[in-house]
Enzyme design. Structure first.
Site, PDB file in Angstrom:
ATOM      1  N   ARG A 104      40.832  82.303  34.648  1.00 20.13           N
ATOM      2  CA  ARG A 104      40.529  83.422  33.831  1.00 20.13           C
ATOM      3  C   ARG A 104      38.829  83.331  33.769  1.00 20.13           C
ATOM      4  NH1 ARG A 104      42.134  85.959  28.105  1.00 20.13           N
ATOM      5  NH2 ARG A 104      44.221  84.643  28.359  1.00 20.13           N
ATOM      6  N   THR A 108      34.805  88.364  32.003  1.00 17.89           N
ATOM      7  CA  THR A 108      35.556  89.759  32.314  1.00 17.89           C
ATOM      8  C   THR A 108      36.920  89.511  31.641  1.00 17.89           C
ATOM      9  OG1 THR A 108      36.579  89.084  34.304  1.00 17.89           O
ATOM     10  CG2 THR A 108      34.520  90.217  34.362  1.00 17.89           C
ATOM     11  N   ASP A 200      51.670  74.478  25.218  1.00 14.08           N
ATOM     12  CA  ASP A 200      51.003  74.745  26.697  1.00 14.08           C
ATOM     13  C   ASP A 200      51.956  73.889  27.530  1.00 14.08           C
ATOM     14  OD1 ASP A 200      47.797  75.382  27.649  1.00 14.08           O
ATOM     15  OD2 ASP A 200      49.260  73.851  29.030  1.00 14.08           O
ATOM     16  N   ASP A 203      49.996  71.332  29.973  1.00 10.41           N
ATOM     17  CA  ASP A 203      49.790  70.000  29.055  1.00 10.41           C
ATOM     18  C   ASP A 203      50.935  69.441  28.681  1.00 10.41           C
ATOM     19  OD1 ASP A 203      46.914  70.538  28.921  1.00 10.41           O
ATOM     20  OD2 ASP A 203      47.087  71.476  26.929  1.00 10.41           O
TER      21      ASP A 203
END
Ligand code: URA
Length: 209
Positions: A104, A108, A200, A203
């Site tokens: 990401r 933006t 997550d 993870d």
């Protein structure tokens, strides 16, 4: 509008509950993701075309069935999608596997592709992106954009847990894509984690936290 299929088989639901538990070890988590991906693979391929084929058993000739139509390509979205690869290949060992990596952009906040390696004949295959968590849908939408830009016309996604927001976003951006999930959870939190979710997935798969 694409189909939303919730694969709520008791075995999948049982394994998903263990997957969610915060005390489940990485090793157990990986095994469960593999098993759930195998079980979901039955559902995502339920309507594959078949054709008749003559075979000879030790006793007689008979007509059997074999899968016809498009060949399959699985595309794990890095990194958590990798956890689902062994499970789907256990069921369809001859499938090809491409990889798409997205990060990401911190400015933006849009997903940017940093890695894409796909089978040469990707546009002729039924492509199944793999990502255990369908959260905002941003990454999956960008991955599907990338696949379509390469000529892919047949896509259905395999996700274990989805947020309603992510499903809606993918259906809006790609109404021709069917979505297969094991469970639709309540919502996203302010950090774009699925609640209750499982934390997550990357993870937990790879023990990085
Ligand atoms: N990705 C994850 O691994 N977990 C979430 O809850 C959302 C996105």
């Amino acid at each position: 509008m694409g189909k939303l299929v919730v694969t709520d088989h008791p075995l999948i639901q049982h394994k998903l509950t263990i997957l969610r538990k915060k005390d489940t070890s990485s090793m157990e988590f990986r095994n469960l993701v593999t098993e759930i991906a195998s079980l979901m693979c039955y559902e995502v391929t339920r309507d594959l075309e078949l054709r008749d084929i003559e075979v000879e058993t030790p006793l007689a000739k008979c007509t059997g069935k074999e899968i016809s139509g498009k060949k399959i390509g699985f595309v794990p979205i890095l990194r958590a999608g990798l956890g689902m690869v062994d499970g789907v290949l256990n069921i369809i060992p001859g499938a090809r596997v491409g990889h798409i990596g997205m990060y990401r952009d911190p400015e933006t906040l849009k997903p940017v592709s940093y890695y894409c390696k796909l089978p040469k004949d990707v546009s002729e295959r039924l492509i199944i992106p793999l990502d255990p968590m369908l959260a905002t849908g941003g990454t999956l939408i960008a991955a599907i954009d990338e696949l379509k830009s390469l000529g892919v016309t047949s896509i259905r996604t395999l996700n274990i847990i989805a947020a309603p927001e992510g499903i809606e976003a993918v259906q809006k951006a790609h109404p021709d894509v069917d979505i297969y999930v094991a469970c639709v959870d309540e919502k996203l939190n302010e950090d774009a984690y699925i609640v209750p979710g499982l934390g997550d997935a990357g993870d937990r798969l790879f023990g990085t936290k």
